[in-house]
Scaffold this active site. Structure first.
Site, PDB file in Angstrom:
ATOM      1  N   HIS A   1      11.973  -2.357   8.779  1.00 50.15           N
ATOM      2  CA  HIS A   1      11.358  -3.658   9.020  1.00 50.15           C
ATOM      3  C   HIS A   1       9.920  -3.415   9.464  1.00 50.15           C
ATOM      4  CE1 HIS A   1      11.055  -7.641  11.412  1.00 50.15           C
ATOM      5  NE2 HIS A   1      10.674  -7.811  10.156  1.00 50.15           N
ATOM      6  N   ASP A   2       8.963  -4.048   8.801  1.00 46.93           N
ATOM      7  CA  ASP A   2       7.558  -3.721   9.062  1.00 46.93           C
ATOM      8  C   ASP A   2       7.152  -3.957  10.508  1.00 46.93           C
ATOM      9  OD1 ASP A   2       7.594  -6.513   8.842  1.00 46.93           O
ATOM     10  OD2 ASP A   2       6.180  -6.591   7.168  1.00 46.93           O
TER      11      ASP A   2
ATOM     12  N   ARG B   1       0.840  -1.197   0.000  1.00 45.88           N
ATOM     13  CA  ARG B   1       0.000   0.000   0.000  1.00 45.88           C
ATOM     14  C   ARG B   1       0.875   1.246   0.000  1.00 45.88           C
ATOM     15  NH1 ARG B   1      -2.893  -0.604   5.397  1.00 45.88           N
ATOM     16  NH2 ARG B   1      -0.714  -0.966   5.940  1.00 45.88           N
TER      17      ARG B   1
END
Length: 475
Positions: free
Chosen positions: A236-237, A15
């Site tokens: 890093h998510d 997204r």
């Protein structure tokens, strides 16, 4: 207040969002495509970059000069190698590719045992860790590795393509099992003993570092003003998601970042790299704040997603999540469950090796009746996850010699209210579910902090908590 663009790439979809901590808009969604080519599993990294640029064009068309910066977060461990001029020397492998199977023991023997590796990296042993991916390339494609001049994680690469600036962001580097969280540098001894060239690895930059403006070409292509910069957010998510845990100042919150994976843990001031932490399966990754995310990787909604993908392909129609939830509730009396930490659940569906078949085999091996419907498969998955969470929390309490009374579940998985409630019941903890968009919000928090819009990461958390993006589930 200036707006920021958060590019959030998960293992299933990506997204592009625009906004600030009070509100944001998703301007573009896309599938994070991957492909099997001659038996190997790759990310379509150039396709992902094209989708990102589509999203950027939409964002700047809508908000133009109101946008101050761009930040990118992705899943961990995956990377590319480039030559001296920055061109790719290989495709971008997917962390679920099977080339690393069996390498944990081989590498541990080469490097002096698991405890020696853990004492230098603090990272739990998973076959997809970058350490084993690079060892597989060293074994299978030594000429490719010899041609490489730079290691870049996926978000590092995407930021490089936007700016022309190469760097290795800290939170992502910490997932590789090639980073030393005590020194804040690469684990050079392990790198040397593995036979990797030190020059592959760039200087590590902190979350919140301004990398620079867009290249002239990209700026023109997406319609961006010259003032826009790219920030190395918590790349890093999970680090981005944890930055958005709506905890109060001074609190040490227990959290699960819930999505394709379930990452369960706390933030610590210093790493825990002892035998008990290793045996309990906990890992030490770096938070946006520079603290340590002491956590355990547990398989998450991946198992559910693979089952649904198979059913949709088989039946030729989309399955509505609301319908699936209703079927799950109707089957709640089914007592079956699975252990989501079993490595058989790691791989994607392939012909003759479907996720539903692996669930059946696990139940057969443990004397549990097989699921007989979609709802019962979901029950087995959700109940198994709740049990895995409860066990991990007990292990964490033992390692830290503490007790928890509540649990924050953040990320897309917190929308699953069945699992939220079953987790509260299984753990005996009050569950605070939300925010759903934790990763995007954490990405925006780091950018706002870097740009001076907020004075601290905690101020960002305070703003999220004040907005009441949380549902409560009691045991």
């Amino acid at each position: 207040m200036k707006k920021h663009i958060a590019i959030d790439l998960g293992a299933s979809n990506g997204r592009v969002l625009v906004g600030d901590l009070s509100s944001f808009e998703v301007v573009h969604r896309f599938v994070t495509h991957n492909d099997q080519i001659l038996g190997e599993f790759y990310w379509n990294i150039q396709g992902l970059f094209s989708e990102i640029k589509v999203g950027l064009r939409k964002a700047f068309a809508l908000y133009g000069d109101a946008i101050a910066s761009i930040g990118i977060d992705t899943w961990g461990v995956d990377y590319v190698l480039t030559d001296a001029k920055g061109s790719l020397v290989s495709l971008c492998y997917h962390y679920r590719d099977s080339r690393t199977d069996g390498l944990i023991e081989e590498v541990a023997q080469k490097l002096g045992g698991k405890m020696r590796i853990y004492e230098q990296t603090g990272i739990a042993f998973q076959p997809f860790n970058t350490l084993y991916q690079l060892r597989a390339m060293q074994r299978d494609r030594p000429q490719t590795l010899a041609a490489a001049a730079h290691y870049l994680s996926v978000p590092d690469l995407l930021a490089y393509w936007l700016t022309g600036v190469m760097s290795n962001e800290r939170s992502h580097a910490s997932t590789t099992q090639l980073y030393d969280p005590r020194t804040g540098t690469w684990a050079w001894k392990l790198i040397d003993e593995l036979g990797l060239d030190r020059s592959l690895f760039s200087p590590i930059v902190d979350s919140g570092t301004v990398l620079g403006p867009l290249t002239v070409e990209v700026s023109h292509e997406v319609g961006a003003p010259a003032s826009v910069v790219v920030i190395a957010t918590a790349a890093h998510d999970t680090a981005s998601a944890v930055a958005a845990v709506p905890s109060a100042e001074g609190e040490t919150p227990l959290y699960i970042s819930s999505g394709t994976w379930s990452l369960l843990g706390v933030e610590l001031e210093t790493p825990r790299m002892d035998e008990q932490a290793l045996q309990s399966g906990f890992t030490n990754e770096v938070a946006a704040s520079g603290k340590i995310r002491f956590l355990k990787n547990i398989m998450g909604m991946w198992i559910q997603q693979e089952c649904v993908r198979h059913w949709e392909k088989e039946e030729g129609t989309e399955i509505a999540w609301k319908t699936l939830d209703e079927q799950t509730i109707a089957c709640a009396s089914y007592q079956g469950w699975i252990d989501p930490t079993d490595q058989r659940f790691l791989k994607p569906n392939t012909h003759g090796n479907l996720m539903v078949d692996r669930i059946n085999s696990w139940c057969d091996e443990h004397g549990i009746g097989r699921p007989a419907s979609k709802g019962e498969y979901m029950v087995a998955i959700y109940r198994g996850l709740a049990k895995a969470y409860a066990k991990a929390i007990k292990d964490l309490e033992s390692v830290l010699e503490t007790k928890f009374s509540s649990l924050y579940i953040i990320g897309g998985g917190c929308k699953n209210e069945i699992l939220d409630q079953w987790t509260a019941a299984e753990t005996g903890l009050t569950v605070y579910a939300g925010p759903v968009e934790a990763t995007a919000l954490g990405n925006l928090i780091v950018q706002a902090w870097a740009a001076g819009g907020i004075s601290s990461l905690q101020e960002g958390r305070d703003q999220i908590r004040a907005q009441g993006m949380v549902k409560v589930f009691r045991p």
